[in-house]
Design a protein around this motif. Structure first.
Motif, PDB file in Angstrom:
ATOM      1  N   ARG A 168       0.851  -1.189   0.000  1.00 27.21           N
ATOM      2  CA  ARG A 168       0.000   0.000   0.000  1.00 27.21           C
ATOM      3  C   ARG A 168       0.888   1.240   0.000  1.00 27.21           C
ATOM      4  NH1 ARG A 168      -2.044  -3.704   3.620  1.00 27.21           N
ATOM      5  NH2 ARG A 168      -4.123  -4.513   3.135  1.00 27.21           N
ATOM      6  N   ARG A 271      -1.758   4.979   9.144  1.00 25.27           N
ATOM      7  CA  ARG A 271      -1.696   3.878  10.117  1.00 25.27           C
ATOM      8  C   ARG A 271      -2.935   3.001  10.037  1.00 25.27           C
ATOM      9  NH1 ARG A 271       0.527   7.591  15.175  1.00 25.27           N
ATOM     10  NH2 ARG A 271       2.747   7.569  14.551  1.00 25.27           N
ATOM     11  N   GLU A 272      -4.105   3.601   9.937  1.00 22.72           N
ATOM     12  CA  GLU A 272      -5.348   2.833   9.893  1.00 22.72           C
ATOM     13  C   GLU A 272      -5.427   1.969   8.645  1.00 22.72           C
ATOM     14  OE1 GLU A 272      -8.608   5.504  10.292  1.00 22.72           O
ATOM     15  OE2 GLU A 272      -8.317   5.794  12.455  1.00 22.72           O
ATOM     16  N   HIS A 273      -4.833   2.423   7.547  1.00 19.84           N
ATOM     17  CA  HIS A 273      -4.895   1.682   6.293  1.00 19.84           C
ATOM     18  C   HIS A 273      -3.609   0.916   5.997  1.00 19.84           C
ATOM     19  CE1 HIS A 273      -8.310   4.412   5.830  1.00 19.84           C
ATOM     20  NE2 HIS A 273      -8.768   3.577   4.936  1.00 19.84           N
ATOM     21  N   SER A 274      -2.744   0.808   6.998  1.00 15.00           N
ATOM     22  CA  SER A 274      -1.515   0.007   6.891  1.00 15.00           C
ATOM     23  C   SER A 274      -0.685   0.372   5.664  1.00 15.00           C
ATOM     24  CB  SER A 274      -1.860  -1.491   6.860  1.00 15.00           C
ATOM     25  OG  SER A 274      -2.571  -1.877   8.014  1.00 15.00           O
ATOM     26  N   ASP A 276       2.411   1.220   3.613  1.00 13.95           N
ATOM     27  CA  ASP A 276       3.789   0.763   3.767  1.00 13.95           C
ATOM     28  C   ASP A 276       4.809   1.801   3.328  1.00 13.95           C
ATOM     29  OD1 ASP A 276       3.050  -1.981   4.518  1.00 13.95           O
ATOM     30  OD2 ASP A 276       2.333  -2.125   2.453  1.00 13.95           O
ATOM     31  N   GLY A 306       7.076   5.453   9.006  1.00 12.54           N
ATOM     32  CA  GLY A 306       7.245   4.512   7.916  1.00 12.54           C
ATOM     33  C   GLY A 306       8.176   5.067   6.853  1.00 12.54           C
TER      34      GLY A 306
END
Length: 313
Positions: A168, A271-274, A276, A306
């Motif tokens: 993502r 963060r909520e949708h991970s 990357d 990230g």
């Protein structure tokens, strides 16, 4: 797409935090890698709690070891030690990227927090501000403390780390035309990696406005609120049009328009949708300019831990 990666290393395990990402990108993009060490003028005796590379021989032996590890994984890797001691490491990295024709610089950031960090930035921000190559910034995660409170050596008593994946990719956009160039970079990278792209815009609430717009809000609160609501609708339409255009090549592109303080909302969404990897277009403002103009990039990097691919506009 990126075909030749430049990876500056200082000999520390924190700097080596970039290597899993280098291995992933070089392997998937079929890119070559150049490992670089720049000898510093009046170097510290330690860097990040470890012995600092202070001689040409030490640096060559160290880079040779890293090169062998990466070559065992099937990568094409070369090494270069800049033997003349430099006072400006960032400028030397930029010069090597141009000389060696690298198209991406991969760096671990050890930037300081607070106002001092915003004003002076990390080596990564200095490299981006002085050159034209994109910079991929990795935030090293220090090992957790052992039972007695002492730092624990990496890998001791820990489960093996999961393989690194880029599934993502988040692209923060503020509606300005100069941020759109980050989109094709993210989409092409997603195509090569089999990832999805998330285009995200944040429209502030009236209470989050500062400077001139903040003054207008005080005297025209209803008009300000209505203008921001219209801006949110226009942003949604623009993102959807951009997504339709970029998804023609088979890449999944999602859109979101958030409301609130921009950096906080972006970090929360990522963060909520991970997410990357964040791909950010930036003017690479430095020092007082970035501090007073509230440049998004240094503020986002201070909160988003990230990986971030910074594309110079």
């Amino acid at each position: 797409m990126f075909r030749h990666l430049l990876v500056p290393l200082d000999g520390s395990e924190l700097a080596e935090a970039v290597l899993p990402m280098v291995e992933l990108l070089a392997g998937r993009l079929q890119a070559s890698v150049t490992l670089l060490h720049v000898l510093e003028r009046r170097p510290p005796s330690q860097v990040h709690g470890e012995r600092h590379l202070a001689s040409v021989q030490e640096a060559r032996e160290y880079l040779d070891g890293v090169q062998q590890r990466l070559q065992q994984r099937g990568l094409t890797v070369s090494c270069h030690v800049h033997e003349v001691a430099e006072g400006d490491v960032a400028r030397s990295i930029v010069a090597h990227a141009e000389e060696l024709e690298n198209d991406l610089v991969v760096l671990a950031t050890h930037g300081r927090g607070g106002v001092r960090g915003m004003l002076f930035g990390s080596i990564a921000q200095q490299v981006l501000g002085s050159g034209t190559r994109p910079v991929l910034v990795i935030h090293p995660q220090p090992p957790p403390p052992a039972a007695g409170g002492e730092p624990q050596a990496p890998g001791v008593g820990q489960e093996p780390a999961e393989p690194l994946r880029l599934r993502r990719i988040g692209v923060p956009l503020d509606g300005a035309a100069h941020h759109v160039p980050s989109v094709p970079v993210a989409v092409e990278l997603a195509r090569r990696l089999g990832a999805a792209v998330f285009l995200v815009t944040v429209v502030p609430h009236p209470r989050h406005l500062a400077g001139g717009p903040g003054m207008v809000r005080r005297f025209l609160p209803l008009a300000t609120a209505a203008r921001l609501q219209l801006q949110a609708r226009e942003a949604q339409a623009a993102l959807e049009q951009l997504a339709r255009r970029e998804s023609d090549g088979g890449v999944e592109v999602r859109t979101a328009v958030l409301r609130g303080e921009p950096v906080a909302e972006l970090v929360r969404y990522f963060r909520e949708h991970s997410v990357d990897l964040a791909v950010v277009a930036t003017h690479a403002l430095k020092g007082w300019t970035a501090f007073w103009e509230g440049s998004l990039t240094p503020r986002l990097l201070s909160q988003w831990r990230g990986p971030a691919l910074l594309v110079r506009v």
